[in-house]
Design a protein around this motif. Sequence first.
Motif, PDB file in Angstrom:
ATOM      1  N   ASN A  32       0.837  -1.188   0.000  1.00  0.00           N
ATOM      2  CA  ASN A  32       0.000   0.000   0.000  1.00  0.00           C
ATOM      3  C   ASN A  32       0.881   1.250   0.000  1.00  0.00           C
ATOM      4  O   ASN A  32       2.105   1.139   0.052  1.00  0.00           O
ATOM      5  N   THR A  33       0.256   2.405  -0.034  1.00  0.00           N
ATOM      6  CA  THR A  33       1.012   3.662  -0.007  1.00  0.00           C
ATOM      7  C   THR A  33       0.806   4.404   1.311  1.00  0.00           C
ATOM      8  O   THR A  33       1.055   5.599   1.406  1.00  0.00           O
ATOM      9  N   ASP A  34       0.369   3.676   2.322  1.00  0.00           N
ATOM     10  CA  ASP A  34       0.049   4.265   3.616  1.00  0.00           C
ATOM     11  C   ASP A  34       1.307   4.515   4.443  1.00  0.00           C
ATOM     12  O   ASP A  34       2.023   3.583   4.810  1.00  0.00           O
ATOM     13  N   GLY A  35       1.573   5.790   4.737  1.00  0.00           N
ATOM     14  CA  GLY A  35       2.617   6.153   5.689  1.00  0.00           C
ATOM     15  C   GLY A  35       4.037   5.976   5.207  1.00  0.00           C
ATOM     16  O   GLY A  35       4.307   5.526   4.103  1.00  0.00           O
ATOM     17  N   HIS A  71      12.738   1.717  -2.111  1.00  0.00           N
ATOM     18  CA  HIS A  71      13.131   3.036  -1.616  1.00  0.00           C
ATOM     19  C   HIS A  71      14.426   2.909  -0.822  1.00  0.00           C
ATOM     20  O   HIS A  71      14.522   2.085   0.072  1.00  0.00           O
ATOM     21  N   LEU A  72      15.386   3.747  -1.168  1.00  0.00           N
ATOM     22  CA  LEU A  72      16.660   3.799  -0.453  1.00  0.00           C
ATOM     23  C   LEU A  72      16.927   5.258  -0.120  1.00  0.00           C
ATOM     24  O   LEU A  72      16.913   6.114  -1.014  1.00  0.00           O
ATOM     25  N   GLN A  73      17.131   5.570   1.146  1.00  0.00           N
ATOM     26  CA  GLN A  73      17.316   6.953   1.572  1.00  0.00           C
ATOM     27  C   GLN A  73      18.704   7.470   1.190  1.00  0.00           C
ATOM     28  O   GLN A  73      19.690   6.746   1.248  1.00  0.00           O
ATOM     29  N   ASP A 129      12.608  13.757  -4.273  1.00  0.00           N
ATOM     30  CA  ASP A 129      12.470  14.377  -2.960  1.00  0.00           C
ATOM     31  C   ASP A 129      11.108  13.982  -2.421  1.00  0.00           C
ATOM     32  O   ASP A 129      10.105  14.034  -3.142  1.00  0.00           O
ATOM     33  N   SER A 130      11.057  13.563  -1.163  1.00  0.00           N
ATOM     34  CA  SER A 130       9.800  13.136  -0.554  1.00  0.00           C
ATOM     35  C   SER A 130       9.698  13.726   0.845  1.00  0.00           C
ATOM     36  O   SER A 130      10.630  14.373   1.325  1.00  0.00           O
ATOM     37  N   SER A 131       8.599  13.443   1.498  1.00  0.00           N
ATOM     38  CA  SER A 131       8.437  13.918   2.880  1.00  0.00           C
ATOM     39  C   SER A 131       9.463  13.265   3.804  1.00  0.00           C
ATOM     40  O   SER A 131       9.761  13.788   4.874  1.00  0.00           O
ATOM     41  N   ALA A 132      10.035  12.129   3.373  1.00  0.00           N
ATOM     42  CA  ALA A 132      11.069  11.437   4.156  1.00  0.00           C
ATOM     43  C   ALA A 132      12.477  11.894   3.772  1.00  0.00           C
ATOM     44  O   ALA A 132      13.451  11.358   4.267  1.00  0.00           O
ATOM     45  N   GLY A 133      12.577  12.869   2.865  1.00  0.00           N
ATOM     46  CA  GLY A 133      13.879  13.348   2.397  1.00  0.00           C
ATOM     47  C   GLY A 133      14.183  12.825   1.014  1.00  0.00           C
ATOM     48  O   GLY A 133      13.314  12.319   0.307  1.00  0.00           O
TER      49      GLY A 133
END
Length: 150
Positions: A32-35, A71-73, A129-133
């Motif tokens: 899902n795309t939740d959180g 996803h990799l930060q 760029d995302s809300s998580a950086g």
Amino acid sequence: MGKTRIIKDALVTVLSGIQYEGEPAFVEVKDNTDGEFDGYPSVRLLPGSIDNTKGSMAQMDRAIEYQAVIHLQLEDANNIRSEIINQIYDLTDLVIDALDEADFDDALREQVGGSYLLRADRVDWDVVDSSAGALIMLVVTITAEYSKNL
């Protein structure tokens, strides 16, 4: 439960079982795309397109597409370190290999039921760029094919 959902659940199981350097390759595998994720690398398995083609008067041939978004930060989106790039290469190979092995070993037969073909059709990388950086995202397009008798 529908066949596309059963296949999705089986793919989540495959992705969750991938090991990288003796540990789980992904901190989380979500469908899902939740959180946000609790850590990185993580993966989301999302729906793609569905092709439904008449194979005969009594059979439909289906190709179900899924997107495994890894996803990799990143510390800096403009200066990606070699070890991050190398990790993306490694994760790419691990995901493709796990899918190939699951197809070859017929590992999903019990969950999916019946015959199917599984393949990774395409892999794309993107820095976002995302809300998580800053993240580097690896998108693996997965296709599962099967025939449904009418």
